[in-house]
Design an enzyme around this catalytic site. Sequence first.
Site, PDB file in Angstrom:
ATOM      1  N   SER A 105       0.807  -1.227   0.000  1.00 55.14           N
ATOM      2  CA  SER A 105       0.000   0.000   0.000  1.00 55.14           C
ATOM      3  C   SER A 105       0.834   1.269   0.000  1.00 55.14           C
ATOM      4  O   SER A 105       0.307   2.346  -0.278  1.00 55.14           O
ATOM      5  CB  SER A 105      -0.930   0.008   1.219  1.00 55.14           C
ATOM      6  OG  SER A 105      -0.183   0.105   2.416  1.00 55.14           O
ATOM      7  N   LYS A 175       1.097   4.602   6.917  1.00 56.57           N
ATOM      8  CA  LYS A 175       0.544   5.431   5.838  1.00 56.57           C
ATOM      9  C   LYS A 175       1.219   6.799   5.878  1.00 56.57           C
ATOM     10  O   LYS A 175       1.975   7.121   6.782  1.00 56.57           O
ATOM     11  CB  LYS A 175      -0.975   5.600   5.988  1.00 56.57           C
ATOM     12  CG  LYS A 175      -1.788   4.315   6.109  1.00 56.57           C
ATOM     13  CD  LYS A 175      -1.824   3.519   4.825  1.00 56.57           C
ATOM     14  CE  LYS A 175      -2.652   2.241   4.997  1.00 56.57           C
ATOM     15  NZ  LYS A 175      -2.584   1.372   3.793  1.00 56.57           N
TER      16      LYS A 175
END
Length: 333
Positions: A105, A175
Amino acid sequence: MGDVAVGARSGQGGEEHRGRPAESVDPAADRAEPFVSDTRAVEDGAVSEDPTKPGGQGPGDPPAQPKKQPRSFWKELPILIGIALVLALLIKTFLVQAFSIPSDSMQNTLQQGDRVLVDKLTPWFGSEPERGEVVVFHDPDNWLAGEPTPDPNALQKVLSWIGLMPSAEEKDLIKRVVGVGGDTIECKGTGPLTVNGMALNEPYVYPGNTPCSQDDQGGQFKVEVPAGHIWVMGDHRQNSRDSRYNQADKNHGMVPVDKVVGRAVVIAWPVNRWNNLPVPDTFDQPGLDPSSSSAAALTVAPQGLALAGAVPLVLWRRRRHNGAAEARAHTAG
């Protein structure tokens, strides 16, 4: 004559030799110095070493202590291991911890299998995440539901306990911070992504991806980030389950700041991917911070107030000085 010669002696043995002929006494015997054949002195029946000899001990010296034998390496090894474990735990808890990247991701910034070092020290001093930082945070509300749970072996458990590997029991994500408290984040069409109305130039987005995803599951949005929260997105925009796709949870897709473990600062493994993780320049562009204009106004306002307050003081001082000068001239006249 002989008696006179004997009486002139110093008295050593004088009574014994009185009346004897003078030549019967050897003069050299009186001049001979006493000779000590032993280097040890005998006093009151005690024998002591001559202090002038090497290794000798004077009467005032403390008794010699037996030399201590050096500790065996095998006896010191458990102590060294214990100290190392304590230091590792302190470092893991307060300074730096290693984390493994489990997914794609964050490509291409991070690859699956990378090991990153996370700064855990600055949050202890009240520092909060900033835009553009790559952060590790605990799962805020079942974001990892359905993801497989790793089953570490005994060695991996030990390494994770001392901080050399991430813990399998901790459900953490990594993230990039896009928005902080007070920001308005918006995605329209394929992008660009805007923060407080300013478009971001995002060269870190995975090649072939668009900054915004066109779908009805959360890719199109406009949100305001509340205080004490952050909005996060993966760099692989079309392959990241981030704030966009968790807006139905109790935090509306936001991550509470107190869930943040720390900022990822460097890729430590593998060796051929050693690199730091800086904040991209696009997050430093002017006007991105909505409070920048008000902060500038607050900076200018005190200066203006100081100038306005200084003018009457200067005028008063000049008038006083001129009045004193006129008084002195009048007195002199």
